[in-house]
Structures are given as C-alpha cells and as structure tokens.
Design a protein around this motif. Structure first.
Motif, short mmCIF file in Angstrom:
data_model
loop_
_atom_site.label_atom_id
_atom_site.label_comp_id
_atom_site.label_asym_id
_atom_site.label_seq_id
_atom_site.Cartn_x
_atom_site.Cartn_y
_atom_site.Cartn_z
N TYR A 56 0.81 -1.13 0.01
CA TYR A 56 0.04 -0.03 0.01
C TYR A 56 1.04 1.31 0.09
CZ TYR A 56 -3.31 -3.61 1.27
OH TYR A 56 -4.04 -4.80 1.21
N PRO A 57 1.19 1.62 -1.29
CA PRO A 57 2.21 2.71 -1.20
C PRO A 57 1.86 4.04 -0.98
CG PRO A 57 1.61 2.02 -3.44
CD PRO A 57 0.90 1.54 -2.48
N ASP A 58 0.61 4.30 -0.17
CA ASP A 58 0.29 5.67 0.16
C ASP A 58 -0.11 5.33 1.50
OD1 ASP A 58 0.55 6.96 -2.10
OD2 ASP A 58 -1.40 6.29 -2.78
N SER A 59 0.10 4.20 2.33
CA SER A 59 0.17 3.77 3.54
C SER A 59 1.46 3.88 4.51
CB SER A 59 -0.44 2.58 3.68
OG SER A 59 -0.52 2.04 5.25
N SER A 68 -7.87 0.10 2.77
CA SER A 68 -8.37 -1.07 1.90
C SER A 68 -9.47 -1.61 2.22
CB SER A 68 -7.18 -2.22 2.01
OG SER A 68 -6.88 -2.90 3.14
N MET A 69 -10.26 -1.25 3.62
CA MET A 69 -11.37 -1.69 3.90
C MET A 69 -12.38 -1.41 2.77
SD MET A 69 -13.27 -3.28 6.43
CE MET A 69 -12.31 -3.31 7.66
N VAL A 70 -12.18 -0.52 2.10
CA VAL A 70 -13.50 -0.19 0.90
C VAL A 70 -13.63 -1.22 0.22
CG1 VAL A 70 -11.95 1.38 -0.48
CG2 VAL A 70 -14.33 1.95 -0.56
N LEU A 71 -12.33 -1.79 -0.22
CA LEU A 71 -12.27 -3.04 -1.14
C LEU A 71 -12.97 -4.11 -0.76
CD1 LEU A 71 -8.60 -2.70 -2.54
CD2 LEU A 71 -10.82 -2.50 -3.89
N TRP A 72 -12.81 -4.18 0.73
CA TRP A 72 -13.66 -5.42 1.39
C TRP A 72 -15.23 -5.14 1.52
CZ3 TRP A 72 -11.73 -9.85 0.90
CH2 TRP A 72 -10.33 -9.82 0.64
N GLY A 121 -6.08 9.84 -6.94
CA GLY A 121 -4.82 9.83 -7.35
C GLY A 121 -3.92 9.24 -6.26
N LYS A 122 -4.54 8.28 -5.60
CA LYS A 122 -3.76 7.77 -4.33
C LYS A 122 -4.11 6.03 -4.78
CE LYS A 122 -4.02 10.97 -1.01
NZ LYS A 122 -2.37 11.17 -0.45
N HIS A 123 -3.00 5.15 -4.43
CA HIS A 123 -3.31 3.97 -4.58
C HIS A 123 -3.80 3.01 -3.38
CE1 HIS A 123 -0.10 4.84 -7.51
NE2 HIS A 123 -0.38 3.55 -8.22
N LEU A 124 -4.80 2.12 -3.67
CA LEU A 124 -5.35 1.44 -2.59
C LEU A 124 -4.27 0.31 -2.50
CD1 LEU A 124 -9.22 1.03 -3.08
CD2 LEU A 124 -7.66 2.19 -1.21
N GLN A 125 -3.60 -0.39 -3.24
CA GLN A 125 -2.82 -1.60 -3.24
C GLN A 125 -2.27 -1.63 -4.66
OE1 GLN A 125 -6.08 -2.26 -4.21
NE2 GLN A 125 -5.93 -3.83 -5.77
N VAL A 126 -0.96 -2.26 -4.42
CA VAL A 126 -0.17 -2.55 -5.76
C VAL A 126 0.59 -3.75 -5.68
CG1 VAL A 126 1.92 -1.91 -6.96
CG2 VAL A 126 0.33 -0.06 -6.07
N TYR A 134 -2.41 -3.47 -10.09
CA TYR A 134 -3.58 -3.58 -8.99
C TYR A 134 -3.90 -4.85 -8.36
CZ TYR A 134 -3.78 0.94 -10.97
OH TYR A 134 -3.47 2.44 -11.43
N VAL A 135 -3.59 -6.04 -9.22
CA VAL A 135 -3.83 -7.43 -8.89
C VAL A 135 -3.05 -8.32 -9.59
CG1 VAL A 135 -5.62 -7.76 -10.65
CG2 VAL A 135 -5.73 -8.96 -8.50
N SER A 136 -2.67 -9.41 -9.20
CA SER A 136 -1.82 -10.37 -9.85
C SER A 136 -2.55 -11.59 -9.86
CB SER A 136 -0.52 -10.51 -8.87
OG SER A 136 0.06 -11.84 -9.29
#
Length: 170
Positions: A56-59, A68-72, A121-126, A134-136
């Motif tokens: 989480y680059p912005d964390s 990332s709770m918003v993704l859940w 403009g912010k990443h949730l996850q990378v 954003y996903v693998s």
C-alpha cells in the motif's frame, strides 16, 4: 408447478429491503473479518516468498492499509449481490458459485485499484512486478479462499443470510 416455476416465484418474492438489511449486516461483520484475513494472507505470502505480495504505497505501514477496507466492503457487496440475485435463484452448485465469485472479485480488485488512482490519485494496493499493477494472477488463489470463508461465515457460521436460504449442496 414445476421446480423452475417455484424458484422463479421465490426470487420474485424477495424484496430489496431484505437484500439491503442483510448486506448492511454482512458489511458490519464480514468485511472486517475478510480484511484481517487479507493481513494474514499478506504475511503468509511474505513468509513463503520473502517479500509482501501486495503493498500500500500511500499507507505509512506499507504492508497494510485501513483504506483497503473499502475494497472489502465492495467484495462483500459483490458476493452478496451475486448470491441473492443470481446464484440462489438459479440454484448454482457451491463450486460453481466459488469459481464465478472468485473471478468477479478478482476483477473487482483490479477495478477498485484502478478507480482509486483515477479518482483520488492515491493507490489502494499495488502488486509489485505484476503486469496488471493492482492485482496479480496468484491473487485468484486468495480470492478462492476468501469466497470460501465468506460462504462459511454467512451460511454455516453466523447465519447472515435470510431464512429462505439454505446451504447449497456441494
């Protein structure tokens, strides 16, 4: 009346109120549990591979983010919506549900990551080094386990589904 007519009649009787009530309950209880599971999965990835699978680059913590709770919340929304409006009315078997929901949530993770960057403009996850950023592709394994845990929690665990719903046959 044949079985298909009974299923269609039951699907028509279900209200949006029931859908929304159960969704809100699942978001309150299941989303935080899946978020904690994500933390464990990222730790397991690091134990197996030496680095975190996603960051989480912005964390300030880098390996987890409260954002990332918003993704859940979105994942619970997707899984419950699929179940309520598609899987249960059509009586999909459990492993079919797991496969479809896992794929949908995997795509949803990419869309969520992409939209976060586009809108804020912010990443949730990378996922470092992943072609899709954003996903693998290995994340599909985690999504299968997440969907199984979701099913176990909502159907077999805390009964967070309406009365009409019964556990699907395997």
């Amino acid at each position: 009346m044949n079985a298909m007519s009974l299923t269609q009649a039951a699907a028509q009787r279900r209200s949006f109120g029931v859908y929304a009530r159960v969704l809100a309950t699942q978001i309150l209880y299941v989303a935080p549990l899946l978020w904690l599971l994500e933390l464990l999965q990222n730790q397991a990835w690091k134990a197996a591979n030496g680095t975190f699978g996603w960051v989480y680059p912005d964390s300030p913590y880098q390996w987890f983010s409260f954002g990332s709770m918003v993704l859940w919340v979105g994942a619970v929304f997707l899984m419950w919506t699929l179940h309520y409006y598609w899987f249960h009315p059509k009586q999909y078997r459990l492993w079919t549900r797991i496969g479809i929901a896992s794929a949908v949530c995997w795509v949803g993770e990419w869309v969520g990551g992409f939209m976060a960057v586009q809108l804020t403009g912010k990443h949730l996850q990378v996922w470092p080094g992943a072609a899709l950023v954003y996903v693998s592709f290995p994340a599909l394994f985690f999504w299968v386990s997440n969907v199984i845990v979701y099913h176990l929690l909502t159907v077999y665990g805390a009964d967070l589904t309406p009365d009409y719903d019964s556990p699907a046959d395997i």
